[in-house]
Design an enzyme around this catalytic site. Structure first.
Site, PDB file in Angstrom:
ATOM      1  N   CYS A 109      14.125  14.937 -12.377  1.00 57.89           N
ATOM      2  CA  CYS A 109      15.576  14.840 -12.195  1.00 57.89           C
ATOM      3  C   CYS A 109      16.255  16.086 -12.750  1.00 57.89           C
ATOM      4  CB  CYS A 109      16.107  13.585 -12.873  1.00 57.89           C
ATOM      5  SG  CYS A 109      17.869  13.303 -12.601  1.00 57.89           S
ATOM      6  N   CYS A 205      16.454   5.004 -14.740  1.00 60.25           N
ATOM      7  CA  CYS A 205      17.682   4.452 -14.161  1.00 60.25           C
ATOM      8  C   CYS A 205      17.452   3.612 -12.920  1.00 60.25           C
ATOM      9  CB  CYS A 205      18.673   5.578 -13.864  1.00 60.25           C
ATOM     10  SG  CYS A 205      18.113   6.775 -12.628  1.00 60.25           S
TER      11      CYS A 205
END
Length: 362
Positions: A109, A205
């Site tokens: 990410c 997440c």
């Protein structure tokens, strides 16, 4: 250049920065500190997931970021990176697990989204740099911007940032590098920010409550078959419930009665086997890493001494490191054996508190 600043410090206007606003306390304080340091700032939140039910990147987080920007008197934008996140992070995470690896999606990410797409968008919009709430430092060295560990080693996030280059670091600001988490929360209270008491996000997440196996089966539409638990000599000692439910070093949840505790040593995806070992069998003295990055852009020649960190909560260990001639891979020989060296995790190389680079353990 060390961008850590004191609460309330003022300076002349220095340029326009775009703060990555997650809706948490760290990014909120980082934006405020850079405002007080004399920069013109705006804030932007990255929408990474379709819908809004996760523990972070949710619609509530976007709203919190908007409210913080409103309180700071700065503009707030939302960038929709859901397709890029799905392809670059979620797909890569799932593929690695299916191969029997234990990937680190936060590294990808940072590489592809927070310091990839976000920086590209900031440049397109004419900003002079970005701000993030990472606990890390940027210093100016002989070869340009360098990545250094945060003062608060318990919160240091450089392990997740080894993929950055000098070009990306020279465009970034990490205001929290010299602060402890308690100081960040205290600053948020002083500033009157609504995020001052907001809890930190702990899980990946996109996988609620850390239930990776359930997420992967839902995402792929596949049920991963049972297979054999074997010892290193190949003898079968039980049945596993699908390779995606296990990771190297795991002891709990195996459901095996044996004469001594057993731990996961290796996952063989091709044969659908999970190989177990006694505790001392988890230790290894060397590793190989691929997909390597050297922050300065130039891999050191020959074998050199450094410390290597093999997981986020692992203490960097003394090792002799050797890069390949093309700089795309490296090996590390540890002075003392390390526990549970795991395929798919990152091996990050440190020279003291400076991050030289890293790679993915293979």
């Amino acid at each position: 250049m060390n961008e850590s600043v004191r609460v309330g410090e003022k300076a002349n206007k220095k340029g326009r920065l775009l703060a990555a606003m997650s809706g948490g306390v760290d990014s909120s304080v980082a934006a405020k500190l850079m405002l007080d340091c004399g920069y013109d700032c705006d804030g932007a939140t990255m929408k990474l997931l379709a819908g809004g039910g996760s523990k972070c990147c949710s619609l509530d987080d976007i709203d919190d970021a908007r409210r913080v920007c409103e309180a700071l008197g700065i503009e707030h934008f939302v960038f929709n990176f859901t397709d890029d996140f799905t392809l670059g992070v979620i797909d890569a995470f799932v593929s690695a697990y299916v191969r029997g690896e234990t990937p680190n999606p936060c590294v990808e990410c940072n590489r592809k989204i927070k310091f990839g797409k976000f920086i590209s968008r900031a440049r397109e919009l004419g900003y002079d740099g970005i701000i993030t709430g990472h606990y890390a430092k940027i210093k100016r060295g002989e070869r340009g911007a360098e990545l250094w560990r945060a003062d608060d080693k318990s919160k240091d996030q450089t392990y997740f940032l080894w993929t950055l280059t000098e070009r990306e670091l020279s465009f970034a600001h990490f205001p929290l590098g010299s602060m402890k988490k308690e100081q960040t929360r205290e600053a948020a209270e002083v500033f009157g920010l609504i995020t001052s008491k907001k809890p930190d996000s702990q899980d990946v997440c996109f996988a609620a409550d850390g239930k990776y196996a359930e997420f992967i089966e839902d995402y792929t539409g596949k049920v991963f078959p049972k297979g054999d638990f074997t010892l290193e000599d190949g003898s079968v000692v039980g049945r596993h419930h699908g390779i995606i439910r296990y990771t190297v070093g795991q002891r709990r949840g195996l459901g095996i009665a044996y004469e001594c505790p057993l731990y996961v040593k290796e996952i063989n995806a091709e044969e659908n086997r999970v190989i177990l070992t006694r505790g001392n069998g988890l230790f290894g003295s060397s590793l190989s890493a691929e997909d390597a990055n050297v922050i300065s852009g130039e891999a050191p020649k020959g074998t050199f001494r450094a410390k290597v960190k093999i997981r986020y909560r692992h203490a960097p260990a003394d090792a002799s490191v050797t890069f390949s001639d093309d700089g795309k891979s490296f090996s590390a020989e540890f002075d003392t054996p390390q526990r549970a060296i795991t395929k798919g995790q990152s091996a990050v190389i440190y020279d003291g508190d400076r991050v030289l680079g890293g790679g993915v353990i293979k």
